[in-house]
Design a protein around this motif. Sequence first.
Motif, PDB file in Angstrom:
ATOM      1  N   ALA A 170      72.978  57.975 -13.035  1.00  0.00           N
ATOM      2  CA  ALA A 170      74.262  57.567 -13.611  1.00  0.00           C
ATOM      3  C   ALA A 170      74.369  58.194 -14.990  1.00  0.00           C
ATOM      4  O   ALA A 170      73.369  58.625 -15.580  1.00  0.00           O
ATOM      5  N   ALA A 171      75.594  58.244 -15.510  1.00  0.00           N
ATOM      6  CA  ALA A 171      75.803  58.805 -16.840  1.00  0.00           C
ATOM      7  C   ALA A 171      75.119  57.937 -17.893  1.00  0.00           C
ATOM      8  O   ALA A 171      75.194  56.712 -17.841  1.00  0.00           O
ATOM      9  N   ALA A 172      74.434  58.583 -18.823  1.00  0.00           N
ATOM     10  CA  ALA A 172      73.738  57.856 -19.884  1.00  0.00           C
ATOM     11  C   ALA A 172      74.623  57.756 -21.113  1.00  0.00           C
ATOM     12  O   ALA A 172      75.222  58.741 -21.551  1.00  0.00           O
ATOM     13  N   ASP A 173      74.729  56.562 -21.661  1.00  0.00           N
ATOM     14  CA  ASP A 173      75.510  56.354 -22.868  1.00  0.00           C
ATOM     15  C   ASP A 173      74.836  57.067 -24.047  1.00  0.00           C
ATOM     16  O   ASP A 173      73.599  57.021 -24.187  1.00  0.00           O
ATOM     17  N   LEU A 267      81.943  65.345 -16.144  1.00  0.00           N
ATOM     18  CA  LEU A 267      83.024  64.505 -16.659  1.00  0.00           C
ATOM     19  C   LEU A 267      83.270  63.259 -15.829  1.00  0.00           C
ATOM     20  O   LEU A 267      83.922  62.326 -16.294  1.00  0.00           O
ATOM     21  N   GLY A 268      82.768  63.244 -14.611  1.00  0.00           N
ATOM     22  CA  GLY A 268      83.008  62.107 -13.729  1.00  0.00           C
ATOM     23  C   GLY A 268      83.495  62.594 -12.380  1.00  0.00           C
ATOM     24  O   GLY A 268      83.667  63.787 -12.145  1.00  0.00           O
ATOM     25  N   ARG A 269      83.736  61.660 -11.485  1.00  0.00           N
ATOM     26  CA  ARG A 269      84.175  62.014 -10.145  1.00  0.00           C
ATOM     27  C   ARG A 269      85.634  62.464 -10.156  1.00  0.00           C
ATOM     28  O   ARG A 269      86.430  62.019 -10.996  1.00  0.00           O
ATOM     29  N   VAL A 281      93.353  59.338 -18.143  1.00  0.00           N
ATOM     30  CA  VAL A 281      92.283  58.691 -18.905  1.00  0.00           C
ATOM     31  C   VAL A 281      90.947  58.943 -18.210  1.00  0.00           C
ATOM     32  O   VAL A 281      90.818  58.731 -17.001  1.00  0.00           O
ATOM     33  N   GLU A 282      89.957  59.403 -18.985  1.00  0.00           N
ATOM     34  CA  GLU A 282      88.597  59.588 -18.474  1.00  0.00           C
ATOM     35  C   GLU A 282      87.838  58.270 -18.621  1.00  0.00           C
ATOM     36  O   GLU A 282      87.638  57.788 -19.748  1.00  0.00           O
ATOM     37  N   PRO A 283      87.408  57.650 -17.519  1.00  0.00           N
ATOM     38  CA  PRO A 283      86.696  56.369 -17.620  1.00  0.00           C
ATOM     39  C   PRO A 283      85.491  56.409 -18.549  1.00  0.00           C
ATOM     40  O   PRO A 283      85.233  55.446 -19.279  1.00  0.00           O
ATOM     41  N   ARG A 284      84.750  57.523 -18.551  1.00  0.00           N
ATOM     42  CA  ARG A 284      83.536  57.573 -19.371  1.00  0.00           C
ATOM     43  C   ARG A 284      83.865  57.503 -20.861  1.00  0.00           C
ATOM     44  O   ARG A 284      83.100  56.923 -21.636  1.00  0.00           O
ATOM     45  N   ASP A 285      84.995  58.075 -21.277  1.00  0.00           N
ATOM     46  CA  ASP A 285      85.372  57.992 -22.688  1.00  0.00           C
ATOM     47  C   ASP A 285      85.623  56.536 -23.093  1.00  0.00           C
ATOM     48  O   ASP A 285      85.248  56.100 -24.190  1.00  0.00           O
ATOM     49  N   VAL A 286      86.265  55.791 -22.198  1.00  0.00           N
ATOM     50  CA  VAL A 286      86.552  54.382 -22.483  1.00  0.00           C
ATOM     51  C   VAL A 286      85.255  53.574 -22.471  1.00  0.00           C
ATOM     52  O   VAL A 286      85.046  52.690 -23.316  1.00  0.00           O
ATOM     53  N   GLU A 287      84.372  53.863 -21.515  1.00  0.00           N
ATOM     54  CA  GLU A 287      83.092  53.149 -21.454  1.00  0.00           C
ATOM     55  C   GLU A 287      82.281  53.367 -22.724  1.00  0.00           C
ATOM     56  O   GLU A 287      81.692  52.415 -23.271  1.00  0.00           O
ATOM     57  N   HIS A 288      82.239  54.603 -23.213  1.00  0.00           N
ATOM     58  CA  HIS A 288      81.497  54.881 -24.447  1.00  0.00           C
ATOM     59  C   HIS A 288      82.087  54.106 -25.625  1.00  0.00           C
ATOM     60  O   HIS A 288      81.342  53.563 -26.456  1.00  0.00           O
ATOM     61  N   ASP A 337      90.763  51.851 -33.414  1.00  0.00           N
ATOM     62  CA  ASP A 337      90.378  53.065 -34.121  1.00  0.00           C
ATOM     63  C   ASP A 337      89.491  53.991 -33.286  1.00  0.00           C
ATOM     64  O   ASP A 337      89.048  55.043 -33.778  1.00  0.00           O
ATOM     65  N   LEU A 338      89.217  53.591 -32.045  1.00  0.00           N
ATOM     66  CA  LEU A 338      88.285  54.361 -31.213  1.00  0.00           C
ATOM     67  C   LEU A 338      88.973  55.177 -30.127  1.00  0.00           C
ATOM     68  O   LEU A 338      88.567  56.318 -29.857  1.00  0.00           O
ATOM     69  N   ILE A 339      89.984  54.620 -29.478  1.00  0.00           N
ATOM     70  CA  ILE A 339      90.680  55.325 -28.399  1.00  0.00           C
ATOM     71  C   ILE A 339      92.169  54.995 -28.463  1.00  0.00           C
ATOM     72  O   ILE A 339      92.560  53.950 -29.000  1.00  0.00           O
ATOM     73  N   PRO A 340      93.035  55.854 -27.918  1.00  0.00           N
ATOM     74  CA  PRO A 340      94.477  55.606 -27.970  1.00  0.00           C
ATOM     75  C   PRO A 340      94.880  54.394 -27.145  1.00  0.00           C
ATOM     76  O   PRO A 340      94.136  53.933 -26.264  1.00  0.00           O
ATOM     77  N   ALA A 341      96.074  53.889 -27.408  1.00  0.00           N
ATOM     78  CA  ALA A 341      96.546  52.652 -26.776  1.00  0.00           C
ATOM     79  C   ALA A 341      96.557  52.741 -25.256  1.00  0.00           C
ATOM     80  O   ALA A 341      96.186  51.787 -24.560  1.00  0.00           O
ATOM     81  N   HIS A 342      96.971  53.905 -24.698  1.00  0.00           N
ATOM     82  CA  HIS A 342      97.067  53.997 -23.236  1.00  0.00           C
ATOM     83  C   HIS A 342      95.704  53.956 -22.554  1.00  0.00           C
ATOM     84  O   HIS A 342      95.611  53.712 -21.359  1.00  0.00           O
ATOM     85  N   ALA A 343      94.614  54.212 -23.306  1.00  0.00           N
ATOM     86  CA  ALA A 343      93.269  54.202 -22.732  1.00  0.00           C
ATOM     87  C   ALA A 343      92.573  52.849 -22.857  1.00  0.00           C
ATOM     88  O   ALA A 343      91.505  52.653 -22.275  1.00  0.00           O
ATOM     89  N   ARG A 344      93.178  51.925 -23.589  1.00  0.00           N
ATOM     90  CA  ARG A 344      92.541  50.612 -23.771  1.00  0.00           C
ATOM     91  C   ARG A 344      92.767  49.755 -22.523  1.00  0.00           C
ATOM     92  O   ARG A 344      93.847  49.794 -21.929  1.00  0.00           O
TER      93      ARG A 344
END
Length: 373
Positions: A170-173, A267-269, A281-288, A337-344
């Motif tokens: 799995a992707a590592a944080d 980048l993901g599936r 939206v890339e799920p991994r960016d939101v997870e990080h 301050d971490l990700i844009p509104a549409h990705a939250r």
Amino acid sequence: MSGPVPAAGIRPDDLVVPPGATWQQLAPELTALLRGTEGGPSAVVLATSGSSGTPKRVRIGAAALRASGEATAQVLGGSGRWVLALPTHHVAGLQVLARSALAGTEPAVVTTAPGMPFAAPAFAEAVARLGAGSGLRLTSLVPTMLSRLLDDPVGVAALRTLDVVLLGGAAADPGLLERAREVTRVVTTYGMSETAGGCVYDGVPLPGVRVRLDPDDGRLSLGGPVVAEGYVGDEGLTASRFSPDGGDRWFLTDDRGAWRDDRLHVLGRVDDVINTGGHKVEPRDVEHALRRLDAVADALVVGVPDPEWGSVVAAVLVPRDPAVTPSLAEVRSALTDLIPAHARPRRLVWRDAIPLLGPGKPDRAAARAELAR
């Protein structure tokens, strides 16, 4: 194991690895396979984790398994003695056995009571059983395991005595990697059963491995001597995913990638990208981003259908403190301050653990089904 044909598509000289198979059970036939012993098995058959749906049985030829093990030893700086912490019926666990057989060593097996989770004391006991000797001291882990070891002083002490930890499944944080690399050498791996396990180490393909990216969507294809023969009993699927090209055998993955600074970033599936209100939206960016919050120990992000937005970002969160589970509004505010509104996230649930498939792979289908309800 090899013998009479047990199921459709299985050959008499296949080494079928069942759940719970031990080193002692597999060692004779696995050694014969890797050495090409007359009358021994010619391929291994493993079930995939089922991350793309129904698990499939993959036939990995002896040459592919051998090429993978030899390339790993070349990149890591030699053979060595391994700690087996993963199930042998998954490719990462089987590879520990195969690399041990190639090196002529016996792995130290982490023994965990049935129904009990992986824990640092059992891992430390296995590391201690490696004893003294020449060669590298290595193990293969998934991120969940590594995180538990780093949270326990016993686990940290055991990790410090190892030369290399291969980390995959799995992707590592980034935060987890930073903590771990202060303790020992951690090498991230990317691959699957269809490529005899990890075939890209820290973003660099193993010797002989080739990578292609689809120019339209970045979909990854992997080629070279480590690619498996195909799927057992499914010629149509084999033909759609495996192909010879330019002297190599290639496998078409379900993942997307990109080259950055001469390293491959997965980048993901292909089907994991969330299209919400016209934004991708890339799920991994939101997870990080979620894992950077004080209250969040782990996160899994998926898209779920929504009548207004098409899809919305949704998350399964694991709290650092079970008594502290912020509301959706509080989580969204903390992400400002971490990700844009549409990705939250617009939906979330708090759970004790991330749903998993096999040895540490996030079960996005299960998370999606729960969040859609």
